[in-house]
Design an enzyme around this catalytic site. Sequence first.
Site, PDB file in Angstrom:
ATOM      1  CE  LYS A 133      30.258  34.974  50.395  1.00  0.00           C
ATOM      2  NZ  LYS A 133      31.235  34.290  49.516  1.00  0.00           N
TER       3      LYS A 133
HETATM    4  C1  LIG Z   1      31.498  34.591  48.214  1.00  0.00           C
HETATM    5  C2  LIG Z   1      32.801  34.133  47.665  1.00  0.00           C
HETATM    6  C3  LIG Z   1      33.378  34.740  46.529  1.00  0.00           C
HETATM    7  C4  LIG Z   1      32.691  35.853  45.760  1.00  0.00           C
HETATM    8  O1  LIG Z   1      32.590  37.032  46.510  1.00  0.00           O
HETATM    9  P1  LIG Z   1      31.641  38.217  46.088  1.00  0.00           P
HETATM   10  O2  LIG Z   1      31.792  39.253  47.136  1.00  0.00           O
HETATM   11  O3  LIG Z   1      30.256  37.638  46.028  1.00  0.00           O
HETATM   12  O4  LIG Z   1      32.079  38.703  44.749  1.00  0.00           O
HETATM   13  C5  LIG Z   1      34.621  34.299  46.119  1.00  0.00           C
HETATM   14  N1  LIG Z   1      35.263  33.282  46.758  1.00  0.00           N
HETATM   15  C6  LIG Z   1      34.734  32.675  47.840  1.00  0.00           C
HETATM   16  C7  LIG Z   1      35.478  31.569  48.479  1.00  0.00           C
HETATM   17  C8  LIG Z   1      33.489  33.064  48.332  1.00  0.00           C
HETATM   18  O5  LIG Z   1      32.964  32.456  49.416  1.00  0.00           O
END
Ligand SMILES: *Cc1c(COP(=O)(O)O)cnc(C)c1O
Length: 462
Positions: free
Chosen positions: A112
């Site tokens: 993210k």
């Molecule tokens: C947010 C997240 C996901 C999922 O991602 P999306 O874009 O919501 O599908 C997977 N793994 C981790 C570690 C995350 O923080």
Amino acid sequence: MKYISTRGNAPTLSFEEAMLTGLARDGGLYLPERIPQMSHAEIAALEGVPYEEAAFRVMWPFLGDTFTEDEFRGILARAYAGFGHAARAPLKQLDQGHFLLELFHGPTLAFKDFAMQLIGQMFETSLTRSGSRVCIVGATSGDTGSAAIEAFRGLDAVDVFILYPHGRVSEVQRRQMTTPVESNVHALAITGHFDDAQARVKDMFNDFAFRDAVGLAGVNSINWARVLAQVVYFFTSAVALGAPHRKVSFTVPTGNFGDIFAGYIAKRMGLPIDRLVVATNQNDILHRCLTSAEYRPDGVSPTISPSMDIQVSSNFERALYYAYDQDGAAVAQLMDELKGGGFSVSQGALEALRESFSSGRASENETSATITSTLAESGELLCPHSAVGVKVANEMRETGTPMITLATAHPAKFPDAVETATGVHPPLPERMSDLYDRDERLTRVENDLAAIEALIKERVPQ
Ligand SMILES: *Cc1c(COP(=O)(O)O)cnc(C)c1O
């Protein structure tokens, strides 16, 4: 470049407006009115260029006149300067034809950061120019909140308030939210679950008087600018493995469908992607939908991959929009049915989805066993989310087409699950090894809208 809503009934916006707004007024999600194309030659030319340069070339056609070229290059340079790896998103070989795309070298050790760091800088540039200020309020089960705080800390034009469920995030996640010393950062520990935090944030956005008084802005995963930032590493990794001269496939650990949808955009821009594989944990609404056409939430059960524990996958709406031939009214109808318990995807739309997407799921035991076996076979320590991806990728790989699995978090962010599976306690990277010694600063709040709004009003400079 104009942006339109997936439900076809909201004003069209510029990139800048869509970024600052988040959700469209008709409840839909913003998408570009047409998807810019990259030619074979332009894709081939990405080989060997620095990550920031590739990011510039991939994203620039989407931005309209929001930033000058120099401004956008400056934004990219600042966004990725804090990453702990020169390649930003390095590829590692796991096995014959199977590669891991490490997206966890950012400041909070999860993918993210790629989007949050970028939109932090984009918000700051845009707001400074207009002389305005916003108040970012978000709910988190851990990763989003820490990434948002890290991205907005110390910026002049933004205050950031993050609600997280008290006692229900990992210690690393909590400390990442409570140890920044900047006065524009506010970590609010709410009594209750993630759903309570999420519900109070929604209430605040629906309280228009409050919303206008504090200049509320959202940066959750439906923000188009976040999706766009994630398109870049599909290009850089595919090109490193021979695209556009050969096809590659991706497996993406998925919750809200943001990351994998970015892969779909890359494909529509011209990147030769064979399969986009959705990997879910036991909260498998997306896998069920792609196999049975039925999209019906049936409750969330907590797992060792908590960032994928979702009931309703918000960005899936964007994929439905394309599967229904960009028919906003049809999407609005489905979302109405969802309020009544769920919907069935039409035969035509299901076929359209299956042209690009495959899916699989991993149970808790399978996730844990994959962490164990991957360490034994390739020496790689996986976080539980990435392990869900590797488990599903191993089932879906086809000889001749390289498979790239996205590693979405660093194992040290989920040390307990990793230690249970392997006996190894994953250490934090050197640059944040003092996280456990820093002072924490947080505010406890009750699950009460009026009290939370009063607290935010008091803290926001009027
Ligand atoms: C947010 C997240 C996901 C999922 O991602 P999306 O874009 O919501 O599908 C997977 N793994 C981790 C570690 C995350 O923080």
